[in-house]
Structures are given as C-alpha cells and as structure tokens.
Design a protein around this motif. Structure first.
Motif, PDB file in Angstrom:
ATOM      1  N   TYR A 102     -19.187  76.145  -8.073  1.00 29.81           N
ATOM      2  CA  TYR A 102     -18.637  77.040  -7.060  1.00 29.81           C
ATOM      3  C   TYR A 102     -19.650  77.245  -5.930  1.00 29.81           C
ATOM      4  N   ARG A 103     -19.174  77.875  -4.869  1.00 28.81           N
ATOM      5  CA  ARG A 103     -20.077  78.221  -3.765  1.00 28.81           C
ATOM      6  C   ARG A 103     -20.916  79.416  -4.211  1.00 28.81           C
ATOM      7  N   ALA A 104     -22.018  79.120  -4.836  1.00 24.45           N
ATOM      8  CA  ALA A 104     -22.869  80.154  -5.414  1.00 24.45           C
ATOM      9  C   ALA A 104     -24.269  79.604  -5.587  1.00 24.45           C
ATOM     10  N   VAL A 105     -25.247  80.463  -5.401  1.00 20.88           N
ATOM     11  CA  VAL A 105     -26.638  80.144  -5.723  1.00 20.88           C
ATOM     12  C   VAL A 105     -27.038  80.999  -6.912  1.00 20.88           C
ATOM     13  N   SER A 106     -27.594  80.366  -7.940  1.00 20.02           N
ATOM     14  CA  SER A 106     -27.997  81.065  -9.159  1.00 20.02           C
ATOM     15  C   SER A 106     -29.515  81.099  -9.265  1.00 20.02           C
ATOM     16  N   ALA A 107     -30.022  82.140  -9.907  1.00 20.91           N
ATOM     17  CA  ALA A 107     -31.453  82.262 -10.157  1.00 20.91           C
ATOM     18  C   ALA A 107     -31.664  82.839 -11.547  1.00 20.91           C
ATOM     19  N   THR A 108     -32.753  82.453 -12.183  1.00 24.28           N
ATOM     20  CA  THR A 108     -33.164  83.080 -13.442  1.00 24.28           C
ATOM     21  C   THR A 108     -34.494  83.775 -13.196  1.00 24.28           C
ATOM     22  N   ILE A 109     -34.579  85.032 -13.607  1.00 19.82           N
ATOM     23  CA  ILE A 109     -35.796  85.828 -13.441  1.00 19.82           C
ATOM     24  C   ILE A 109     -36.272  86.248 -14.823  1.00 19.82           C
ATOM     25  N   ASP A 110     -37.491  85.918 -15.144  1.00 21.64           N
ATOM     26  CA  ASP A 110     -38.032  86.240 -16.460  1.00 21.64           C
ATOM     27  C   ASP A 110     -38.110  87.762 -16.615  1.00 21.64           C
ATOM     28  N   PRO A 227     -35.977  75.337 -26.946  1.00 23.31           N
ATOM     29  CA  PRO A 227     -36.298  76.731 -27.260  1.00 23.31           C
ATOM     30  C   PRO A 227     -37.130  77.367 -26.163  1.00 23.31           C
ATOM     31  N   GLY A 228     -36.814  78.606 -25.841  1.00 25.54           N
ATOM     32  CA  GLY A 228     -37.599  79.322 -24.847  1.00 25.54           C
ATOM     33  C   GLY A 228     -36.753  79.854 -23.715  1.00 25.54           C
ATOM     34  N   PRO A 229     -37.317  80.739 -22.913  1.00 24.64           N
ATOM     35  CA  PRO A 229     -36.565  81.363 -21.821  1.00 24.64           C
ATOM     36  C   PRO A 229     -36.054  80.334 -20.815  1.00 24.64           C
ATOM     37  N   VAL A 230     -34.838  80.533 -20.336  1.00 23.23           N
ATOM     38  CA  VAL A 230     -34.267  79.628 -19.335  1.00 23.23           C
ATOM     39  C   VAL A 230     -34.951  79.838 -17.987  1.00 23.23           C
ATOM     40  N   SER A 231     -35.716  80.905 -17.841  1.00 25.57           N
ATOM     41  CA  SER A 231     -36.489  81.110 -16.616  1.00 25.57           C
ATOM     42  C   SER A 231     -37.632  80.110 -16.500  1.00 25.57           C
ATOM     43  N   TYR A 232     -38.036  79.470 -17.614  1.00 24.36           N
ATOM     44  CA  TYR A 232     -39.002  78.377 -17.529  1.00 24.36           C
ATOM     45  C   TYR A 232     -38.304  77.195 -16.879  1.00 24.36           C
ATOM     46  N   SER A 233     -38.933  76.570 -15.892  1.00 27.34           N
ATOM     47  CA  SER A 233     -38.294  75.426 -15.237  1.00 27.34           C
ATOM     48  C   SER A 233     -38.044  74.299 -16.226  1.00 27.34           C
ATOM     49  N   LEU A 234     -38.935  74.127 -17.214  1.00 32.23           N
ATOM     50  CA  LEU A 234     -38.739  73.073 -18.216  1.00 32.23           C
ATOM     51  C   LEU A 234     -37.441  73.288 -18.979  1.00 32.23           C
ATOM     52  N   THR A 235     -37.178  74.525 -19.395  1.00 31.45           N
ATOM     53  CA  THR A 235     -35.967  74.824 -20.161  1.00 31.45           C
ATOM     54  C   THR A 235     -34.731  74.713 -19.284  1.00 31.45           C
ATOM     55  N   LEU A 236     -34.823  75.195 -18.044  1.00 35.44           N
ATOM     56  CA  LEU A 236     -33.697  75.099 -17.121  1.00 35.44           C
ATOM     57  C   LEU A 236     -33.363  73.651 -16.826  1.00 35.44           C
ATOM     58  N   TYR A 237     -34.380  72.822 -16.593  1.00 40.02           N
ATOM     59  CA  TYR A 237     -34.144  71.401 -16.357  1.00 40.02           C
ATOM     60  C   TYR A 237     -33.473  70.753 -17.570  1.00 40.02           C
ATOM     61  N   ALA A 238     -33.907  71.156 -18.780  1.00 35.22           N
ATOM     62  CA  ALA A 238     -33.300  70.584 -19.988  1.00 35.22           C
ATOM     63  C   ALA A 238     -31.815  70.906 -20.051  1.00 35.22           C
ATOM     64  N   LEU A 239     -31.460  72.140 -19.723  1.00 33.74           N
ATOM     65  CA  LEU A 239     -30.051  72.534 -19.699  1.00 33.74           C
ATOM     66  C   LEU A 239     -29.266  71.690 -18.703  1.00 33.74           C
ATOM     67  N   ILE A 240     -29.764  71.596 -17.468  1.00 29.53           N
ATOM     68  CA  ILE A 240     -29.043  70.877 -16.417  1.00 29.53           C
ATOM     69  C   ILE A 240     -28.908  69.405 -16.762  1.00 29.53           C
ATOM     70  N   GLU A 241     -29.994  68.774 -17.234  1.00 27.59           N
ATOM     71  CA  GLU A 241     -29.933  67.337 -17.494  1.00 27.59           C
ATOM     72  C   GLU A 241     -29.003  67.025 -18.667  1.00 27.59           C
ATOM     73  N   CYS A 242     -28.934  67.925 -19.650  1.00 27.79           N
ATOM     74  CA  CYS A 242     -28.005  67.707 -20.767  1.00 27.79           C
ATOM     75  C   CYS A 242     -26.561  67.720 -20.273  1.00 27.79           C
ATOM     76  N   LEU A 243     -26.200  68.731 -19.482  1.00 26.86           N
ATOM     77  CA  LEU A 243     -24.824  68.848 -19.011  1.00 26.86           C
ATOM     78  C   LEU A 243     -24.488  67.753 -18.003  1.00 26.86           C
ATOM     79  N   ALA A 244     -25.474  67.319 -17.222  1.00 24.89           N
ATOM     80  CA  ALA A 244     -25.226  66.282 -16.221  1.00 24.89           C
ATOM     81  C   ALA A 244     -25.086  64.905 -16.838  1.00 24.89           C
ATOM     82  N   THR A 245     -25.478  64.753 -18.109  1.00 24.68           N
ATOM     83  CA  THR A 245     -25.371  63.455 -18.771  1.00 24.68           C
ATOM     84  C   THR A 245     -24.428  63.488 -19.974  1.00 24.68           C
TER      85      THR A 245
END
Length: 533
Positions: A102-110, A227-245
């Motif tokens: 959607y037309r939205a910008v998302s952010a995660t804040i630890d 495992p770990g907070p989604v505010s970590y870029s490593l964890t966020l990237y893992a989420l995105i790359e899983c869904l994108a593939t």
C-alpha cells in the motif's frame, strides 16, 4: 521480484504455505494477504482521523487546541509513516509486511532504546501513527507538541477485529507499487548516539533481495528462523527476503537456546539468520542435543571478522551446517561475505563497487588503510535531513558509513569503524586485529564466552596514544597473566600492535544487540573503573 508480487503469487499457487510464524500466531500466504487488508484499513483510518474536521455543532465546552497532525518527512513525498515499537516480533512482522502493498512507509523502533531517542526519531521524521505499549512514550511526545496517534497492540488488534463491518470496510487488496516509492524508514544504531533516519525505496529493496538471493540462499519454501527484534536491520532484512522469495519467516521475540532447539526440530528449520552474538549460543544448544538440529543446513550471520573460534565451535557440533558471515550496512545493503577462517578477508559480491579512499577522498593503493566507499543499487538516497546533517553519498553517488579497511589480493579486509583505527607513535593500528591475535589463547576470546577482550587506545604524552587490552572477568576469573599475554602478542603482532597496558573489567559495556561499546570501555578505564594488571 517485488515483495508484494511474490506474496500474491505464492498466495495464489501455494495458499497454505507458511508466510510468517512466531510467538503470537502464524499466517499462511493466503492469510497474510487478507490480514494486510485489515492492517491497512486500521492504519489508514488512524492517519485520516488526524486530519478530520472537528465537531463544531457540539454543545460541549471546547477543549484545548489539539496539536497539528505530523507532516511526514519531505523525502517521503507525503506518504504517511507508521511505526511499530513493540516486543512482539510476530505482530511487528505482519504489520510491516501488511503495509508493504500500500501507499505507506513503515518503521520499526526498538522499544529498548532510550526514551529520548524514541521521541526524537518520531518527532523529527514526522511519524504519524505509533503502535507501542510503552507507558512513558505518549506523555513525552505530547510534551514535544507531537499531534500523532499512539495505539497499543491490544487496541490495534481490537480495531482489526472491527474491520469488515459496513461502516469499516476492508481495504482493497495489496498491489505492486512503483519502484521509486519509499516504503521503509530505517535508523542507524540508537544505543550510543542519536539515530539517523533513512528511507528505502522499493527498487532499492528489490536490488538487495537480488543480491541476497544469489548468495545467502533465501529460497522458495525454505523455513528460516530469525530470532531477535525486527528493529535490527538483520532481522528485518531476513523477513523481507523470505517473503520476497516465497519462503517462510519464523520470528522470535528474543533468543532462547532451548526454545530455538525446539523450533528448529518441530518447524523443520533449515536456515537460521542471527546476529554473531547468538552463534555461540546456537553451538551450545546443539552440543546439548545435536539431534534437534538435524534439519538445519545453513547459518547466516551479519558482521565482518567473525571469530574463528565461533566458526570452529559450530563446525565441531554441527559439521554438516554451513556458516556464512556477511558484511553489509543497513543504509547500503549486502556487500560481501566470508565463509571460512576468521573472516578477515571478504569476497565482495558481483555488481558491488568498492574503493578505499583517503580522508581527502583520493583512491588509495591496495594494502593501505582508509575509508571504504561502496557503489550499490540497493543504497539509500541519503539520511533524512530532519535527523542529521551527515552525508551518506558523495557527489559521484558512492556511499560510505565510514567503515575502515584495505584491499588485499582483490578482497576486502575490514578494520572496523573510524574509531577502530588509531595512530600510536606514527603507526596506524587496527584495534580489531589486536583482538583477533588472542584467538586461541587459553582463557581469552575475541568472540563470545569468558575472557572476552576489547582493544582500546589511551592517550599518551609522547606517542599520542597507546594500545591497551581490556579483559572481561571478575577478580576470580581464570584469565592468563599479563606476562603470558604480552608474550603471546609479541609472537603474533607487529611491535606497534602489541598492547602496552592491560586492564580487567567485571563486564564490558555492550549495545542491546550484544556488541561491545569500545568508546564506553575507554571512558570506564579512564575513570578508574578497571583494574590495572
């Protein structure tokens, strides 16, 4: 492939395939598509309510003039920003994934960041809606004149359950958006300094996923535990790359070795993505019961110069499991990786340009230490002006986060951040190299476990600075003596790299992600907190 296109395709072809799982729930790809319609319906309504005209026909006494609704950072081109700052990795993941179409910008804040940091990033970037359970956040934001909306996770979920009524319809299905549209707002570290905000466009994330897919194996149907907070870029990237593939992203609020072993076994996890500090814990869990890790094939960890002892420890208990230690920066994307030894030499990925430059911006010859500059399609356009005046990209479009290193035989050898290279007696010394020299010495470690060491530079009237080594452990900790450590160092290091002073601290200061804070270690030693050996 765009993340939304992948989600829609898998939902159509494999509707029951797991998309996101974690403590708090599980969504198939088909369920994720429907869930996203409720998520956006709630978020959109919250943003729109901030701009609704006040009720002028009421007989009630008018309240104080409310604060104006936040204006999103101009770099978003007017797209509203929604932030998630909660402990639940599952709910954070589904909200971020749900807004992607959607037309939205998302952010995660630890939520563990200092209150001042959380308030500053919300106010300076124009975040309009925050999902947070923190009791101290709302009053602190109101005191800054912020006119946005804070909603707890429980309230958000209740609002979702109300979507579908005639007066609160579902949002339209998610769609593939233009590539130049921003959709994620990320931040640099918020543990020791004010976080810097930067946006990622859809095209930039697609470029990053293309690199990841070629080297880090987030394949269709693969079950990845992050495992770990989604505010970590490593964890966020893992989420995105899983869904994108078309893979399955198994999230965890925090790392627990026993729980990790159970999930790997029961959920047939084949791939783990985790910060380096967790690799030792994974090895320890596997040592207790290796049979529970029978499905595991690959561990991917972020951070260069992975301790050789950590790599060897994992190989000793799970010899069939491969370990990839990648190097990258949240602002820039994936850059390269190492797959053996101490990880000091990094193979830079195809399509990524890299140079070592002087402080004056001149390209340095191979072998000389300097600042690393990167040319990558996944790189952000720059930091948000409201959060910093720092510059990410140079006039030529190349970018730097001021990591230091040199080129050796066509490979990248990192020395750390700018503060990790010091000058003593006219010689440049890379402090991480000093730490790595103690790999293998009984009682000491440059990685995880007892006797962890941190090399620092202390002021010296004649030499400018001298190298000192700080060992973690109390007075009763079985660490080697100073003479033994000095002898070990002299056999392995050039004279200018050998520590001249030695200290002990009960505990080294760390970030919330487990990284040692070198600057804070210096401050503790200078204030007399450490024991001089």
């Amino acid at each position: 492939m765009p993340i939304t296109q992948s989600i829609l395709d898998v939902a159509r072809r494999h509707p029951d395939r797991v998309a996101i799982a974690g403590e708090g729930g599980r969504l198939s790809y088909a369920e994720l598509v429907e869930d996203s319609r409720r998520v956006f319906a709630v978020v959109d309504a919250l943003h729109r309510a901030q701009h609704a005209a006040p009720d002028t026909e009421s007989d009630a006494e008018p309240a104080a003039t409310p604060a104006a609704a936040p204006e999103p950072a101009p770099e978003t081109r007017g797209i509203p920003i929604t932030a998630v700052s909660i402990d639940s990795a599952f709910h954070t993941s589904r909200i971020i994934a749900g807004l992607a179409g959607y037309r939205a910008v998302s952010a995660t804040i630890d939520p563990r960041w200092p209150l001042e940091h959380r308030v500053n990033v919300i106010v300076t970037t124009g975040i309009g809606v925050v999902v947070s359970d923190a009791q101290d956040l709302a009053p602190a934001l109101r005191a800054r004149g912020w006119g946005g909306t804070i909603i707890s996770l429980a309230e958000f979920r209740a609002a979702e359950r109300g979507v579908g009524d005639p007066d609160r319809p579902l949002a339209p299905p998610p769609t593939v958006r233009d590539g130049d549209e921003a959709f994620l707002l990320l931040f640099s570290s918020g543990t020791t300094s004010a976080p810097k905000g930067f946006l990622k466009t859809r095209d930039q994330y697609r470029a990053n996923v293309a690199v990841s897919s070629a080297y880090l194996e987030p394949l269709p149907g693969v079950h990845t535990l992050a495992p770990g907070p989604v505010s970590y870029s490593l964890t966020l990237y893992a989420l995105i790359e899983c869904l994108a593939t078309g893979g399955a992203a198994h999230m965890a609020d925090a790392f627990d070795a026993i729980e990790m072993a159970r999930r790997v076994s029961e959920e047939r996890i084949t791939r783990v993505v985790a910060v380096p500090a967790l690799v030792q814990s994974l090895s320890d869990a596997a040592r207790r019961d290796p049979s529970r890790f029978g499905s595991l094939e690959l561990v991917v960890t972020g951070g260069a110069n992975l301790s050789a002892s950590l790599r060897a420890g994992l190989a000793s208990v799970l010899p069939a499991v491969r370990l990839i230690s990648y190097y990258g920066a949240a602002e820039i994307g994936f850059i390269g990786d190492s797959r053996g030894g101490d990880g000091t030499l990094i193979e830079v990925y195809d399509g990524i340009g890299f140079e070592i430059r002087s402080d004056a911006g001149e390209r340095l010859p191979d072998g000389e230490f300097g600042t690393l500059w990167i040319d990558a399609a996944a790189c952000s356009d720059g930091y948000l002006a409201g959060t910093t005046d720092a510059v990410l990209r140079g006039d030529d479009g190349w970018a730097t986060v001021h990591d230091q290193g040199r080129i050796v035989d066509g490979k990248l050898q990192l020395a750390g951040r700018a503060g990790d290279i010091v000058v003593t007696g006219g010689h440049k010394v890379a402090l991480p190299e000093v730490e790595r020299a103690f790999e293998g010495m009984h009682g000491l470690s440059a990685g995880a476990g007892a006797g962890i060491v941190c090399a620092i530079a202390l002021p010296h009237p004649r030499l400018g600075s001298v190298v000192a080594l700080v060992i973690e452990g109390g007075a009763d900790a079985p660490v080697p003596g100073k003479d033994a450590m000095r002898g070990w160092a002299r056999e392995r290091l050039a004279p200018q790299f050998v520590p001249r002073q030695w200290y002990r601290l009960d505990a080294l200061p760390r970030t919330v992600g487990g990284k040692i804070r070198r600057a804070e270690t210096v401050a503790l030693i200078e204030s007399g907190e450490g024991e001089r050996l």
